[in-house]
Every structure is written in C-alpha cells, then in structure tokens.
Design a protein around this motif. Structure first.
Motif, PDB file in Angstrom:
ATOM      1  N   PRO A   6      41.460  69.011  24.128  1.00  0.00           N
ATOM      2  CA  PRO A   6      40.856  70.296  23.709  1.00  0.00           C
ATOM      3  C   PRO A   6      39.562  70.580  24.462  1.00  0.00           C
ATOM      4  O   PRO A   6      38.498  70.708  23.868  1.00  0.00           O
ATOM      5  CB  PRO A   6      40.615  70.068  22.207  1.00  0.00           C
ATOM      6  CG  PRO A   6      40.354  68.603  22.089  1.00  0.00           C
ATOM      7  CD  PRO A   6      41.221  67.940  23.134  1.00  0.00           C
ATOM      8  N   TRP A   7      39.668  70.693  25.770  1.00  0.00           N
ATOM      9  CA  TRP A   7      38.480  70.742  26.615  1.00  0.00           C
ATOM     10  C   TRP A   7      37.716  72.055  26.488  1.00  0.00           C
ATOM     11  O   TRP A   7      36.517  72.101  26.778  1.00  0.00           O
ATOM     12  CB  TRP A   7      38.884  70.519  28.074  1.00  0.00           C
ATOM     13  CG  TRP A   7      39.821  69.383  28.279  1.00  0.00           C
ATOM     14  CD1 TRP A   7      41.077  69.436  28.832  1.00  0.00           C
ATOM     15  CD2 TRP A   7      39.612  68.004  27.939  1.00  0.00           C
ATOM     16  NE1 TRP A   7      41.651  68.198  28.853  1.00  0.00           N
ATOM     17  CE2 TRP A   7      40.777  67.293  28.302  1.00  0.00           C
ATOM     18  CE3 TRP A   7      38.565  67.302  27.345  1.00  0.00           C
ATOM     19  CZ2 TRP A   7      40.921  65.933  28.105  1.00  0.00           C
ATOM     20  CZ3 TRP A   7      38.697  65.941  27.135  1.00  0.00           C
ATOM     21  CH2 TRP A   7      39.865  65.266  27.515  1.00  0.00           C
ATOM     22  N   THR A   8      38.375  73.126  26.113  1.00  0.00           N
ATOM     23  CA  THR A   8      37.697  74.429  26.073  1.00  0.00           C
ATOM     24  C   THR A   8      37.228  74.804  24.673  1.00  0.00           C
ATOM     25  O   THR A   8      36.298  75.603  24.535  1.00  0.00           O
ATOM     26  CB  THR A   8      38.620  75.547  26.594  1.00  0.00           C
ATOM     27  OG1 THR A   8      39.823  75.570  25.811  1.00  0.00           O
ATOM     28  CG2 THR A   8      38.978  75.319  28.052  1.00  0.00           C
ATOM     29  N   CYS A   9      37.835  74.237  23.630  1.00  0.00           N
ATOM     30  CA  CYS A   9      37.486  74.661  22.270  1.00  0.00           C
ATOM     31  C   CYS A   9      36.643  73.633  21.532  1.00  0.00           C
ATOM     32  O   CYS A   9      36.064  73.942  20.489  1.00  0.00           O
ATOM     33  CB  CYS A   9      38.745  74.964  21.458  1.00  0.00           C
ATOM     34  SG  CYS A   9      39.927  73.593  21.345  1.00  0.00           S
ATOM     35  N   ALA A  14      34.296  68.732  25.618  1.00  0.00           N
ATOM     36  CA  ALA A  14      34.134  69.443  26.893  1.00  0.00           C
ATOM     37  C   ALA A  14      33.115  68.744  27.781  1.00  0.00           C
ATOM     38  O   ALA A  14      33.199  68.800  29.013  1.00  0.00           O
ATOM     39  CB  ALA A  14      33.708  70.887  26.635  1.00  0.00           C
ATOM     40  N   GLU A  19      37.682  67.407  34.431  1.00  0.00           N
ATOM     41  CA  GLU A  19      38.011  67.649  35.845  1.00  0.00           C
ATOM     42  C   GLU A  19      37.347  66.612  36.737  1.00  0.00           C
ATOM     43  O   GLU A  19      37.973  66.061  37.649  1.00  0.00           O
ATOM     44  CB  GLU A  19      37.569  69.060  36.254  1.00  0.00           C
ATOM     45  CG  GLU A  19      38.310  70.186  35.566  1.00  0.00           C
ATOM     46  CD  GLU A  19      37.643  70.619  34.271  1.00  0.00           C
ATOM     47  OE1 GLU A  19      36.681  69.931  33.833  1.00  0.00           O
ATOM     48  OE2 GLU A  19      38.088  71.613  33.686  1.00  0.00           O
ATOM     49  N   THR A  47      44.907  72.231  28.925  1.00  0.00           N
ATOM     50  CA  THR A  47      44.126  72.519  27.721  1.00  0.00           C
ATOM     51  C   THR A  47      44.986  72.390  26.478  1.00  0.00           C
ATOM     52  O   THR A  47      46.075  72.973  26.389  1.00  0.00           O
ATOM     53  CB  THR A  47      43.528  73.933  27.794  1.00  0.00           C
ATOM     54  OG1 THR A  47      42.666  74.013  28.933  1.00  0.00           O
ATOM     55  CG2 THR A  47      42.734  74.245  26.547  1.00  0.00           C
ATOM     56  N   GLU A  48      44.472  71.630  25.520  1.00  0.00           N
ATOM     57  CA  GLU A  48      45.119  71.462  24.216  1.00  0.00           C
ATOM     58  C   GLU A  48      44.375  72.321  23.198  1.00  0.00           C
ATOM     59  O   GLU A  48      43.144  72.315  23.159  1.00  0.00           O
ATOM     60  CB  GLU A  48      45.050  69.977  23.818  1.00  0.00           C
ATOM     61  CG  GLU A  48      45.601  69.643  22.453  1.00  0.00           C
ATOM     62  CD  GLU A  48      45.412  68.156  22.139  1.00  0.00           C
ATOM     63  OE1 GLU A  48      45.635  67.769  20.979  1.00  0.00           O
ATOM     64  OE2 GLU A  48      45.022  67.385  23.043  1.00  0.00           O
ATOM     65  N   SER A  49      45.109  73.068  22.389  1.00  0.00           N
ATOM     66  CA  SER A  49      44.471  73.911  21.385  1.00  0.00           C
ATOM     67  C   SER A  49      43.833  73.057  20.292  1.00  0.00           C
ATOM     68  O   SER A  49      44.285  71.946  20.000  1.00  0.00           O
ATOM     69  CB  SER A  49      45.505  74.857  20.761  1.00  0.00           C
ATOM     70  OG  SER A  49      44.944  75.573  19.680  1.00  0.00           O
ATOM     71  N   CYS A  50      42.783  73.582  19.665  1.00  0.00           N
ATOM     72  CA  CYS A  50      42.148  72.878  18.549  1.00  0.00           C
ATOM     73  C   CYS A  50      42.895  73.109  17.236  1.00  0.00           C
ATOM     74  O   CYS A  50      42.588  72.456  16.241  1.00  0.00           O
ATOM     75  CB  CYS A  50      40.691  73.321  18.405  1.00  0.00           C
ATOM     76  SG  CYS A  50      39.579  72.518  19.591  1.00  0.00           S
TER      77      CYS A  50
END
Length: 287
Positions: A6-9, A14, A19, A47-50
C-alpha cells in the motif's frame, strides 16, 4: 518481480521507498553470479489498496506485470494471492501470509513466522492471557484478527480483540476493555510503531500512562517490529525525546525484532548511499 504494497495510501509504508529499495535489490542481484545465472532481474512496484476488497481485486492485474510477486501486506488478500499465484505458477514471497496453506504451492515465507516468534516469547515468560489492540485501518484490523485466531489455535487465551485510533477517547475505551478483562498480562499492538511515526500507538501508550497501566502491570508489544530489523543499538528516536509522557510509557514496551549483525538498517543504507547505489537526496534517517 512485482513488489506489492500500500505504497500510495499508507503514509508510513510509503517512506519505505519501494522504488529505491527494488532498484537496489535487483542491481545487487544482477551483479551477483550466484544469483543471476544468466537471467536479468528487474522489479516493478505495484500498488495495493488500503481497503481489503480492493486489495483482493487489484491482484487480478498482477499477472501481466511480473513473473513473481513480493507481497501482499494485507493478510486478507493472502488467500486470493496464494491461489492466483499457484494458478499462474508464479512464486509469491510474503511475510504477511502464513505458510503451509492448502492450495498455495508457490507461497514462500522468507522469515520466521511472526506469530510463532511471539508465541515462543510469551511461553518463555509464561504470559498466557493476551489482548490485541489494532488500529482501524483494514490492514491492521486483519493482522489483529489473524493474530488472535492463531494464538488461540496455539492454546493461548486471547480475551480482548479491539481497535483504537488517533483520538484519546478511542484509546481509553480500548484500554478500559483490557482492564475489565480477567488476567490480561500482555497487550499486542497491531499498528505502526510510534518510533516510525505511528500516531495511534503514541496515543495508546500515552493514555496507558494516564491510566496507570505502564507500571509493570501490563507489557505492551509492538507487532510490526517482528517483521523487520528495528535499529536499537546506539540509536536515538526523537519522538521519545520530545514527549516525557511517552518516554515514561515506553518503559512498559517490550520490543521483539530481528537482529542485523552486519549493521543497522540505517548504517547499511548510508553505506549504499556513499557507494552511489541509491540517490544522494535520500535522507536515511527518514526512511
């Protein structure tokens, strides 16, 4: 290799810089003749969703991007990920998924099972009665519920499984439940460590100090530190210096983490930076 998380949420995860970490890993693999064996490694960050349902459905697109997967981090997605990886005949390397699950022939667990390590520590100290307090995010709720189920299967009575957030009232309600339960000795905190910036754990521990629960009556164990080598030798954490109440409460915290005999994570990251293996702008103290 697809690196799934979940790198973005998730603001804490994060900061793991997936990367940068992926590029560093594959660069070293490609230089090592014992690993490359004529193959060229590459990595793609997925990306994995939260949210658990979206984390499961997001796996369906992973096949086209990668020959193998590292992840997922949400235990709720493990069943689907394991079955899909088996159907695709792709390795699935995950420290969040339990091993030896029927139908998951390609699942690889790269480290000792955290629940097994925790169980050994609890058994050594003869701490049988356990409470689990998780933060409200889907990821940690799933971790907390899975941990409680696994500890019960190993014969330990887990009498409280509850959630807590960033509000003091939420922390107080969770801790009152622990106090009302009979014989609880250990509180396992399934949330981001306060040392890494986890706000839920800070609020929980400071409220525990207010309630007189950090005088040795209870032992607080952070679950997340079981899954990585938390630097502990000759290292200072500003969050403890900034809050006298948290520093007092942290006397009741027992941290179980991986050893890193070749140096701390930060030391090794700094060496990689000095060797120009990672970008010069990376602040190793913030990773």
């Amino acid at each position: 290799v697809g690196v799934l998380g979940p790198w973005t949420c998730d603001p804490i995860l994060a900061r793991a810089l997936p990367e940068v970490a992926s590029r560093l890993a594959v660069a070293r693999l490609n230089r090592d003749p014992t690993f490359n064996q004529g193959y060229w490694w590459d990595a793609v960050v997925l990306t994995e969703s939260c949210q658990s349902p979206q984390a499961v459905t997001g796996l369906l697109n992973a096949e086209r991007y990668a020959a193998a997967l590292v992840g997922p981090l949400n235990p709720a997605a493990c069943g689907a990920a394991g079955l899909l990886a088996t159907a695709w005949n792709k390795p699935l390397v995950s420290w969040a998924c339990l091993g030896d699950v029927e139908g998951m022939e390609t699942l690889v667990t790269p480290m000792p099972e955290p629940v097994g390590v925790l169980h050994d520590v609890l058994r050594f100290f003869r701490w049988a009665h356990v409470a689990v307090v998780a933060s409200r995010q889907d990821l940690w709720r799933e971790v907390g519920q899975g941990l409680a189920q696994d500890l019960r299967a190993r014969g330990l009575p887990v009498t409280v499984v509850t959630t807590s957030g960033t509000q003091e009232e939420e922390a107080q309600e969770a801790l009152r439940r622990v106090q009302r339960a009979d014989g609880v000795r250990v509180v396992v905190m399934c949330m981001h460590s306060v040392l890494l910036g986890g706000e839920e754990q800070r609020v929980l521990l400071e409220k525990a100090e207010d309630l007189g629960m950090t005088d040795g009556t209870y032992v607080f164990i952070p679950y997340d530190a079981l899954t990585f080598p938390l630097p502990y030798h000759r290292v200072s954490y500003p969050v403890l210096a900034d809050s006298p109440k948290l520093r007092l409460a942290y006397d009741a915290v027992l941290t179980i983490t991986m050893d890193s005999p070749d140096g701390t994570f930060r030391d090794l990251l700094q060496e990689a930076k000095e060797a120009y293996e990672i970008p010069a702008h990376v602040d190793t103290s913030q990773v």
